[in-house]
Design an enzyme around this catalytic site. Structure first.
Site, PDB file in Angstrom:
ATOM      1  N   ASP A  45       0.955  -1.042   0.274  1.00 21.93           N
ATOM      2  CA  ASP A  45      -0.138  -0.112   0.298  1.00 21.93           C
ATOM      3  C   ASP A  45       1.143   1.201  -0.059  1.00 21.93           C
ATOM      4  O   ASP A  45       0.520   2.545  -0.761  1.00 21.93           O
ATOM      5  CB  ASP A  45      -0.928  -0.133   1.354  1.00 21.93           C
ATOM      6  CG  ASP A  45      -2.310  -0.543   0.938  1.00 21.93           C
ATOM      7  OD1 ASP A  45      -2.852  -0.794  -0.062  1.00 21.93           O
ATOM      8  OD2 ASP A  45      -2.816  -1.803   1.925  1.00 21.93           O
ATOM      9  N   ASN A 122      -4.869   8.033   2.324  1.00 25.48           N
ATOM     10  CA  ASN A 122      -4.791   8.695   3.816  1.00 25.48           C
ATOM     11  C   ASN A 122      -5.454   8.891   4.474  1.00 25.48           C
ATOM     12  O   ASN A 122      -6.394   8.731   4.885  1.00 25.48           O
ATOM     13  CB  ASN A 122      -3.452   7.248   3.908  1.00 25.48           C
ATOM     14  CG  ASN A 122      -3.736   5.881   3.366  1.00 25.48           C
ATOM     15  OD1 ASN A 122      -4.681   5.565   3.081  1.00 25.48           O
ATOM     16  ND2 ASN A 122      -2.553   5.297   4.344  1.00 25.48           N
ATOM     17  N   ASP A 150      -2.312  14.236  22.172  1.00 25.33           N
ATOM     18  CA  ASP A 150      -0.787  14.252  21.131  1.00 25.33           C
ATOM     19  C   ASP A 150      -1.313  14.462  19.618  1.00 25.33           C
ATOM     20  O   ASP A 150      -0.223  15.450  18.659  1.00 25.33           O
ATOM     21  CB  ASP A 150      -0.432  12.744  21.199  1.00 25.33           C
ATOM     22  CG  ASP A 150       0.202  12.024  22.658  1.00 25.33           C
ATOM     23  OD1 ASP A 150       0.618  13.791  23.040  1.00 25.33           O
ATOM     24  OD2 ASP A 150       0.354  11.131  22.419  1.00 25.33           O
ATOM     25  N   ALA A 185      -4.936  10.248  21.955  1.00 19.90           N
ATOM     26  CA  ALA A 185      -4.175   9.994  23.860  1.00 19.90           C
ATOM     27  C   ALA A 185      -4.376  12.205  23.537  1.00 19.90           C
ATOM     28  O   ALA A 185      -3.832  12.763  24.553  1.00 19.90           O
ATOM     29  CB  ALA A 185      -2.489  10.310  23.808  1.00 19.90           C
ATOM     30  N   GLN A 223       2.360   9.344   3.977  1.00 20.40           N
ATOM     31  CA  GLN A 223       3.777   9.288   4.081  1.00 20.40           C
ATOM     32  C   GLN A 223       4.851  10.271   4.125  1.00 20.40           C
ATOM     33  O   GLN A 223       5.858   9.990   4.855  1.00 20.40           O
ATOM     34  CB  GLN A 223       4.404   7.510   3.363  1.00 20.40           C
ATOM     35  CG  GLN A 223       5.017   8.056   2.359  1.00 20.40           C
ATOM     36  CD  GLN A 223       4.087   8.034   1.265  1.00 20.40           C
ATOM     37  OE1 GLN A 223       3.000   9.435   1.210  1.00 20.40           O
ATOM     38  NE2 GLN A 223       4.327   7.311   0.317  1.00 20.40           N
TER      39      GLN A 223
HETATM   40  P1  NAP Z   1       4.757   1.749   6.870  1.00 18.52           P
HETATM   41  O1  NAP Z   1       4.947   2.381   7.790  1.00 18.52           O
HETATM   42  O2  NAP Z   1       4.594   0.933   5.705  1.00 18.52           O
HETATM   43  O3  NAP Z   1       3.194   1.528   6.545  1.00 18.52           O
HETATM   44  C1  NAP Z   1       2.239   1.216   8.028  1.00 18.52           C
HETATM   45  C2  NAP Z   1       1.078   0.187   7.852  1.00 18.52           C
HETATM   46  O4  NAP Z   1       0.174   0.543   7.294  1.00 18.52           O
HETATM   47  C3  NAP Z   1       2.158  -0.946   6.583  1.00 18.52           C
HETATM   48  O5  NAP Z   1       1.542  -1.886   6.582  1.00 18.52           O
HETATM   49  C4  NAP Z   1       1.241  -0.158   5.182  1.00 18.52           C
HETATM   50  O6  NAP Z   1       0.338  -1.817   4.123  1.00 18.52           O
HETATM   51  C5  NAP Z   1      -0.123  -0.177   6.197  1.00 18.52           C
HETATM   52  N1  NAP Z   1      -0.944   0.968   4.865  1.00 18.52           N
HETATM   53  C6  NAP Z   1      -1.290   1.709   3.866  1.00 18.52           C
HETATM   54  N2  NAP Z   1      -2.555   2.090   3.653  1.00 18.52           N
HETATM   55  C7  NAP Z   1      -2.987   1.142   4.677  1.00 18.52           C
HETATM   56  C8  NAP Z   1      -4.509   1.430   4.333  1.00 18.52           C
HETATM   57  N3  NAP Z   1      -5.271   2.578   2.920  1.00 18.52           N
HETATM   58  N4  NAP Z   1      -5.224   0.888   4.690  1.00 18.52           N
HETATM   59  C9  NAP Z   1      -4.631  -0.257   5.407  1.00 18.52           C
HETATM   60  N5  NAP Z   1      -2.933  -0.432   5.527  1.00 18.52           N
HETATM   61  C10 NAP Z   1      -2.460   0.577   5.435  1.00 18.52           C
HETATM   62  O7  NAP Z   1       4.712   3.738   5.362  1.00 18.52           O
HETATM   63  P2  NAP Z   1       3.596   3.712   4.592  1.00 18.52           P
HETATM   64  O8  NAP Z   1       3.674   2.228   3.968  1.00 18.52           O
HETATM   65  O9  NAP Z   1       4.897   5.084   3.536  1.00 18.52           O
HETATM   66  O10 NAP Z   1       2.363   3.760   4.538  1.00 18.52           O
HETATM   67  C11 NAP Z   1       1.965   5.167   5.292  1.00 18.52           C
HETATM   68  C12 NAP Z   1       0.360   4.958   5.932  1.00 18.52           C
HETATM   69  O11 NAP Z   1       1.432   4.552   6.879  1.00 18.52           O
HETATM   70  C13 NAP Z   1       0.114   6.126   6.672  1.00 18.52           C
HETATM   71  O12 NAP Z   1      -0.930   6.275   5.495  1.00 18.52           O
HETATM   72  C14 NAP Z   1      -0.964   5.533   7.617  1.00 18.52           C
HETATM   73  O13 NAP Z   1      -1.759   5.179   7.416  1.00 18.52           O
HETATM   74  C15 NAP Z   1      -0.116   4.482   7.954  1.00 18.52           C
HETATM   75  N6  NAP Z   1       1.103   5.275   9.323  1.00 18.52           N
HETATM   76  C16 NAP Z   1      -0.073   3.674  10.266  1.00 18.52           C
HETATM   77  C17 NAP Z   1       0.278   4.365  11.425  1.00 18.52           C
HETATM   78  C18 NAP Z   1      -0.316   3.093  12.693  1.00 18.52           C
HETATM   79  O14 NAP Z   1      -0.697   2.859  12.348  1.00 18.52           O
HETATM   80  N7  NAP Z   1       0.156   4.238  14.109  1.00 18.52           N
HETATM   81  C19 NAP Z   1       1.941   5.478  12.092  1.00 18.52           C
HETATM   82  C20 NAP Z   1       2.523   5.966  10.330  1.00 18.52           C
HETATM   83  C21 NAP Z   1       1.304   5.348   9.392  1.00 18.52           C
HETATM   84  P3  NAP Z   1       1.904  -1.727   3.763  1.00 18.52           P
HETATM   85  O15 NAP Z   1       3.031  -2.613   4.010  1.00 18.52           O
HETATM   86  O16 NAP Z   1       0.977  -2.861   2.908  1.00 18.52           O
HETATM   87  O17 NAP Z   1       2.802  -0.647   3.291  1.00 18.52           O
END
Ligand code: NAP
Ligand code: MN
Length: 269
Positions: A45, A122, A150, A185, A223
């Site tokens: 993703d 996202n 936060d 938070a 991201q």
């Molecule tokens: P990453 O750190 O690899 O992403 C975190 C996880 O989120 C990965 O497993 C990614 O899937 C998954 N992901 C991304 N978009 C998603 C969606 N629409 N629905 C479900 N899962 C999704 O960073 P990245 O791949 O560059 O992705 C950036 C995204 O990470 C941000 O937009 C945000 O949504 C998410 N994120 C989540 C957290 C958290 O949950 N605490 C914190 C920061 C960012 P893949 O492994 O397939 O790439």
């Protein structure tokens, strides 16, 4: 038909890229990284998010296809072993697509006339790590609450399974045209109070956030992370632009949610 390919740095994605490129050329498709009709992302993703940002300036002309080289993603439903089928679908393409809402973000600075504009697939978050983030949240132009905590996350329907879900937000079906505001938070006690539950706003509404006595915070757009100072106000609404995916096959949204978060083989007893 002109096709661009975006792939991540894993060995597997590189292999799939080479195979796909060879098959596209064999079938007389033009590889065009600048003005494509179709963008194929190979990876996860996150790779599709990068591809989206790379082609965000031509969203009205381009359709996306996500091939996953890891687990099934939310934006990636083709597997590398289906590439033959994907080529066949491209050959018989008649322009079909499914489109999803995007988040429009405007950042207004204290010392600048014009806002800076971003699009998110996202979500966008604002966060503070050194000290509490204090800001006023407005729905439309009405002051709603003063937030202390936060951070805050504003997500799209397809982004609802990303960061939003990790902080207790609801999973929204992507056919809904709505934005969700979720807290990170929040401080809640006798003095400070916020709604504390995720909020889903209507398509014709917008959210305004005004930082209070906060000189610096982190702004994320998917991201991409930036450090912000001198911000007067941030405005979030559903964008007029949409992201379009070529629709050759369709995975039911709730099956995808089940597969990603519960595991398809989970016992239902
Ligand atoms: P990453 O750190 O690899 O992403 C975190 C996880 O989120 C990965 O497993 C990614 O899937 C998954 N992901 C991304 N978009 C998603 C969606 N629409 N629905 C479900 N899962 C999704 O960073 P990245 O791949 O560059 O992705 C950036 C995204 O990470 C941000 O937009 C945000 O949504 C998410 N994120 C989540 C957290 C958290 O949950 N605490 C914190 C920061 C960012 P893949 O492994 O397939 O790439
Ligand atoms: Mn990733």
């Amino acid at each position: 038909m002109r096709i661009a390919i975006v792939y991540n740095s894993t060995g597997k994605s590189n292999k799939v890229y080479k195979k796909l490129q060879a098959m596209l050329e064999e079938n007389q498709f033009t590889i065009d990284q600048k003005q494509p009709d179709i963008v194929i992302s190979i990876g996860g993703d996150g790779t599709l998010l990068s591809a989206f940002h790379r082609y965000a300036h031509i969203l009205d002309k381009v359709r996306f296809i996500g091939v996953h080289t890891g687990h099934l993603g939310f934006y990636t439903d083709w597997r590398e072993y289906n590439i033959g089928e994907l080529i066949e679908s491209l050959k018989t393409d008649n322009g079909e697509y499914v489109q999803y809402p995007l988040l429009d973000v405007e950042v207004y600075y204290k010392n600048k006339m014009n806002p800076t504009h971003f699009l998110a697939l996202n979500e966008s978050t604002i966060k503070r790590v050194d000290g509490t983030l204090v800001c006023d949240v407005h729905i439309r132009d009405e002051q709603f609450e003063r937030f202390r905590g936060d951070g805050l996350c504003i997500s799209t329907p397809t982004g609802s399974t990303g960061y939003n879900k990790s902080i207790g937000g609801a999973v929204l079906h992507p056919r809904l045209e709505a934005l969700q505001l979720t807290e990170m938070a929040s401080l809640n006690n006798r003095v400070f109070r916020t709604l504390s539950s995720p909020m889903v706003i209507a398509p014709d509404e917008w959210i305004k956030i005004r930082p209070i006595d906060t000189d610096d915070f982190v702004l994320t757009i998917d991201q991409v992370v930036t450090n912000e100072t001198q911000v007067e106000e941030l405005r979030f609404k559903i964008a007029t632009e949409r992201i379009r995916f070529a629709r050759y096959q369709h995975t039911h949204f709730w099956s995808r949610v089940e597969d990603a978060f519960l595991g398809a083989k989970q016992s239902k007893s």
